[in-house]
Design a protein around this motif. Structure first.
Motif, PDB file in Angstrom:
ATOM      1  N   MET A  52       0.840  -1.200   0.000  1.00  0.00           N
ATOM      2  CA  MET A  52       0.000   0.000   0.000  1.00  0.00           C
ATOM      3  C   MET A  52       0.881   1.259   0.000  1.00  0.00           C
ATOM      4  SD  MET A  52      -2.628   1.477   2.685  1.00  0.00           S
ATOM      5  CE  MET A  52      -3.525   0.088   3.342  1.00  0.00           C
ATOM      6  N   VAL A  53       0.426   2.306  -0.718  1.00  0.00           N
ATOM      7  CA  VAL A  53       1.237   3.514  -0.778  1.00  0.00           C
ATOM      8  C   VAL A  53       0.643   4.600   0.136  1.00  0.00           C
ATOM      9  CG1 VAL A  53      -0.018   4.379  -2.811  1.00  0.00           C
ATOM     10  CG2 VAL A  53       2.287   5.184  -2.388  1.00  0.00           C
ATOM     11  N   ARG A  54       1.526   5.388   0.747  1.00  0.00           N
ATOM     12  CA  ARG A  54       1.058   6.488   1.604  1.00  0.00           C
ATOM     13  C   ARG A  54       1.743   7.772   1.175  1.00  0.00           C
ATOM     14  NH1 ARG A  54      -2.503   5.452   5.878  1.00  0.00           N
ATOM     15  NH2 ARG A  54      -2.712   3.222   6.134  1.00  0.00           N
ATOM     16  N   ASP A  55       1.019   8.894   1.310  1.00  0.00           N
ATOM     17  CA  ASP A  55       1.609  10.167   0.890  1.00  0.00           C
ATOM     18  C   ASP A  55       2.384  10.808   2.046  1.00  0.00           C
ATOM     19  OD1 ASP A  55      -0.174  11.470   2.559  1.00  0.00           O
ATOM     20  OD2 ASP A  55      -1.362  12.366   0.954  1.00  0.00           O
ATOM     21  N   ALA A  56       2.819  12.051   1.842  1.00  0.00           N
ATOM     22  CA  ALA A  56       3.659  12.718   2.838  1.00  0.00           C
ATOM     23  C   ALA A  56       2.925  12.932   4.164  1.00  0.00           C
ATOM     24  CB  ALA A  56       4.143  14.054   2.281  1.00  0.00           C
ATOM     25  N   HIS A  57       1.577  12.888   4.138  1.00  0.00           N
ATOM     26  CA  HIS A  57       0.796  13.025   5.380  1.00  0.00           C
ATOM     27  C   HIS A  57       0.166  11.695   5.789  1.00  0.00           C
ATOM     28  CE1 HIS A  57       1.377  17.309   5.307  1.00  0.00           C
ATOM     29  NE2 HIS A  57       0.887  17.389   4.078  1.00  0.00           N
ATOM     30  N   ASN A  58       0.758  10.606   5.301  1.00  0.00           N
ATOM     31  CA  ASN A  58       0.324   9.259   5.672  1.00  0.00           C
ATOM     32  C   ASN A  58      -1.068   8.891   5.152  1.00  0.00           C
ATOM     33  OD1 ASN A  58       1.104   6.866   6.844  1.00  0.00           O
ATOM     34  ND2 ASN A  58       0.028   7.306   8.765  1.00  0.00           N
TER      35      ASN A  58
ATOM     36  N   ILE B 156       3.818   1.493 -14.460  1.00  0.00           N
ATOM     37  CA  ILE B 156       2.784   2.516 -14.200  1.00  0.00           C
ATOM     38  C   ILE B 156       2.612   2.673 -12.681  1.00  0.00           C
ATOM     39  CG2 ILE B 156       0.340   3.118 -14.500  1.00  0.00           C
ATOM     40  CD1 ILE B 156       0.433   1.513 -17.161  1.00  0.00           C
ATOM     41  N   ALA B 157       2.541   1.540 -11.981  1.00  0.00           N
ATOM     42  CA  ALA B 157       2.382   1.583 -10.522  1.00  0.00           C
ATOM     43  C   ALA B 157       3.560   2.314  -9.880  1.00  0.00           C
ATOM     44  CB  ALA B 157       2.276   0.166  -9.969  1.00  0.00           C
TER      45      ALA B 157
ATOM     46  N   ARG C 247       3.314   5.547  -7.635  1.00  0.00           N
ATOM     47  CA  ARG C 247       3.851   5.468  -6.269  1.00  0.00           C
ATOM     48  C   ARG C 247       4.767   6.667  -5.998  1.00  0.00           C
ATOM     49  NH1 ARG C 247       4.693   1.442  -2.665  1.00  0.00           N
ATOM     50  NH2 ARG C 247       4.222  -0.226  -4.132  1.00  0.00           N
ATOM     51  N   SER C 248       5.620   7.003  -6.969  1.00  0.00           N
ATOM     52  CA  SER C 248       6.566   8.095  -6.696  1.00  0.00           C
ATOM     53  C   SER C 248       5.845   9.453  -6.663  1.00  0.00           C
ATOM     54  CB  SER C 248       7.737   8.092  -7.683  1.00  0.00           C
ATOM     55  OG  SER C 248       7.259   8.157  -8.989  1.00  0.00           O
TER      56      SER C 248
ATOM     57  N   TRP D  82       2.630   9.801  -5.621  1.00  0.00           N
ATOM     58  CA  TRP D  82       1.796   9.812  -4.403  1.00  0.00           C
ATOM     59  C   TRP D  82       2.657   9.979  -3.141  1.00  0.00           C
ATOM     60  CZ3 TRP D  82      -3.323  10.433  -4.377  1.00  0.00           C
ATOM     61  CH2 TRP D  82      -3.980  10.307  -3.147  1.00  0.00           C
ATOM     62  N   THR D  83       3.835   9.382  -3.145  1.00  0.00           N
ATOM     63  CA  THR D  83       4.679   9.403  -1.947  1.00  0.00           C
ATOM     64  C   THR D  83       5.034  10.825  -1.515  1.00  0.00           C
ATOM     65  OG1 THR D  83       5.595   7.340  -2.734  1.00  0.00           O
ATOM     66  CG2 THR D  83       6.785   8.388  -0.971  1.00  0.00           C
ATOM     67  N   ILE D  84       5.185  11.727  -2.499  1.00  0.00           N
ATOM     68  CA  ILE D  84       5.577  13.095  -2.123  1.00  0.00           C
ATOM     69  C   ILE D  84       4.376  14.049  -2.051  1.00  0.00           C
ATOM     70  CG2 ILE D  84       7.969  12.963  -2.987  1.00  0.00           C
ATOM     71  CD1 ILE D  84       6.957  14.419  -5.529  1.00  0.00           C
ATOM     72  N   ARG D  85       3.178  13.501  -2.201  1.00  0.00           N
ATOM     73  CA  ARG D  85       1.973  14.345  -2.197  1.00  0.00           C
ATOM     74  C   ARG D  85       1.802  15.031  -0.846  1.00  0.00           C
ATOM     75  NH1 ARG D  85      -3.799  12.624  -0.570  1.00  0.00           N
ATOM     76  NH2 ARG D  85      -5.213  13.873  -1.827  1.00  0.00           N
ATOM     77  N   ASP D  86       1.647  16.363  -0.882  1.00  0.00           N
ATOM     78  CA  ASP D  86       1.351  17.042   0.384  1.00  0.00           C
ATOM     79  C   ASP D  86       0.186  18.020   0.246  1.00  0.00           C
ATOM     80  OD1 ASP D  86       2.473  19.074  -1.015  1.00  0.00           O
ATOM     81  OD2 ASP D  86       3.906  19.693   0.532  1.00  0.00           O
ATOM     82  N   ASP D  87      -0.702  17.771  -0.733  1.00  0.00           N
ATOM     83  CA  ASP D  87      -1.836  18.671  -1.000  1.00  0.00           C
ATOM     84  C   ASP D  87      -2.758  18.816   0.201  1.00  0.00           C
ATOM     85  OD1 ASP D  87      -1.454  18.953  -3.982  1.00  0.00           O
ATOM     86  OD2 ASP D  87      -1.673  16.780  -3.820  1.00  0.00           O
ATOM     87  N   ALA D  88      -3.206  20.036   0.420  1.00  0.00           N
ATOM     88  CA  ALA D  88      -4.208  20.298   1.454  1.00  0.00           C
ATOM     89  C   ALA D  88      -4.827  21.657   1.146  1.00  0.00           C
ATOM     90  CB  ALA D  88      -3.571  20.280   2.838  1.00  0.00           C
ATOM     91  N   TYR D  89      -5.250  21.829  -0.112  1.00  0.00           N
ATOM     92  CA  TYR D  89      -5.698  23.151  -0.576  1.00  0.00           C
ATOM     93  C   TYR D  89      -6.776  23.745   0.321  1.00  0.00           C
ATOM     94  CZ  TYR D  89      -7.788  26.828  -3.315  1.00  0.00           C
ATOM     95  OH  TYR D  89      -8.293  28.049  -3.706  1.00  0.00           O
ATOM     96  N   SER D  90      -7.804  22.942   0.617  1.00  0.00           N
ATOM     97  CA  SER D  90      -8.943  23.511   1.347  1.00  0.00           C
ATOM     98  C   SER D  90      -8.547  23.987   2.744  1.00  0.00           C
ATOM     99  CB  SER D  90     -10.078  22.490   1.450  1.00  0.00           C
ATOM    100  OG  SER D  90     -10.607  22.264   0.171  1.00  0.00           O
ATOM    101  N   GLN D  91      -7.592  23.278   3.334  1.00  0.00           N
ATOM    102  CA  GLN D  91      -7.139  23.699   4.671  1.00  0.00           C
ATOM    103  C   GLN D  91      -6.340  24.991   4.609  1.00  0.00           C
ATOM    104  OE1 GLN D  91      -5.082  20.374   6.391  1.00  0.00           O
ATOM    105  NE2 GLN D  91      -6.992  19.383   6.977  1.00  0.00           N
TER     106      GLN D  91
END
Ligand code: SAM
Ligand code: SF4
Ligand code: SF4
Length: 322
Positions: A1-7, A288-289, A293-294, A296-305
């Motif tokens: 399973m993959v997790r982003d920068a905020h788990n 593709i996976a 994965r690479s 998603w791993t660095i994703r830190d989006d939180a626009y609405s917040q």
């Protein structure tokens, strides 16, 4: 399973099947910007084979749900053949404006669709036509909903509330579905894209909506990452998607893929990640996976917040899929 920068895991993939639509909702595709718009050409759009390849590639990363959206997904030709290609263990949902639902509901259910969310901003003709900038009527959508229910699909209704347009829909839409199993969910008007002239004063918050309804009691979320705050109104379940006043980025497990094959990690992103080139170079599912994965791993989006703090041009919702 993959997790982003905020788990946050990647559970839900929203697939935009087309950037075209048969409505021109003022809050999404205002006519003055979208009539005559340069929509994607057929060769730019991912085929069903290419899309199902992406979906299969993401299963080992933890994907468990797919939502077909757009634009208007029911405008895409032969959509049932695509649904049949998707892995059966996925929860398969669709968001549609419902104009073509009566015609397709039974075939969609027979093909493996599990649930459908139907957008319906008003049950009175005048408001429906003003919100959607359309000659269609709510009756067409309501017939679609009825047919979908009879076909065994789980049905929810999405109602965007915008100040000065349809505050009265809060009560009218809820009342229309009392006694049925259709769950109505109200959505705060959001600042998606760059063309809908969003302004803070036009947001009716969930709190304001709840003040327009009587006899509400909160109930707990069904699962982590649920977007709606749920309530019972007597025995009727309703929900509020409060992404402006109560952002829910903390649990956001959604990725989006535009019809032309870019992966977006946030609804408010300005740029996607090109997967189409990779797919059209005959990359394997493992490759593709690995690419996803690479990303998603660095994703830190939180626009609405962080609303108000970020000032970047945002992609249109009709393009990346609602
Ligand atoms: N055409 C389909 C439909 O309308 O259901 C699917 C795509 S539409 C972009 C997906 C959802 O996004 C709809 O429920 C729509 O009401 C919602 N939406 C679009 N623009 C919005 C905005 N500015 N604020 C809140 N919701 C919006
Ligand atoms: Fe079309 Fe859906 Fe956008 Fe309305 S909300 S314009 S129906 S894509
Ligand atoms: Fe998810 Fe982006 Fe919406 Fe936050 S703003 S909930 S990260 S899509």
């Amino acid at each position: 399973m993959v997790r982003d920068a905020h788990n946050r895991p990647l559970r839900d993939l929203r697939i935009s099947l087309t950037d075209r639509c048969n409505m021109r909702c003022r809050y999404c595709m205002p006519r003055e910007h979208f009539d005559g718009h340069d929509f994607l050409a057929k060769k730019e759009i991912l085929s069903y084979e290419e899309l199902s390849n992406v979906v299969e590639s993401l299963m080992p990363l933890g994907l468990s749900k797919v939502r077909l959206t757009g634009g208007e997904p029911l405008l895409r030709k032969d959509i049932c053949s695509f649904i049949k290609m998707l892995p059966k263990e996925l929860d398969i949902a669709m968001t549609t404006n419902g104009i073509l639902l009566e015609r397709f509901a039974q075939d969609l259910a027979d093909s493996g669709l599990n649930r459908v969310t139907v957008s319906l901003d008003a049950v009175d003709v005048e408001t429906f036509q003003a919100m959607g900038d359309t000659d269609e009527t709510p009756e067409t959508v309501l017939r679609g909903i009825e047919t979908a229910r009879k076909a065994g699909l789980n049905v929810k209704v999405n109602t965007v509330i915008r100040a000065g347009y349809n505050e009265h829909s809060v009560k009218m839409v809820a009342d229309r579905f009392v006694g049925s199993d259709v769950i109505v969910r109200y959505i705060e008007f959001m600042d998606v894209g760059e063309t809908n002239s969003w302004n803070d004063d036009e947001v009716i918050t969930g709190d304001m909506m709840r003040n327009m309804l009587e006899n509400l009691s909160p109930i707990s979320a069904n699962h982590v990452g649920e977007v709606a705050n749920r309530y019972l109104r007597g025995s009727q379940e309703i929900g509020f998607i409060e992404s402006v006043s109560k952002p829910f980025c903390g649990d956001c497990n959604r990725a989006r893929i535009s019809a032309d094959g870019s992966l977006y990690t946030c609804l408010f992103a300005s740029k996607g990640n090109d997967l189409k080139s990779l797919i059209r170079m005959n990359a394997s599912q493992e490759q593709i996976a690995e690419a996803v994965r690479s990303i998603w791993t660095i994703r830190d989006d939180a626009y609405s917040q962080n609303r108000g703090l970020v000032d970047k041009e945002k992609v249109e919702m009709s393009f990346i899929g609602g």
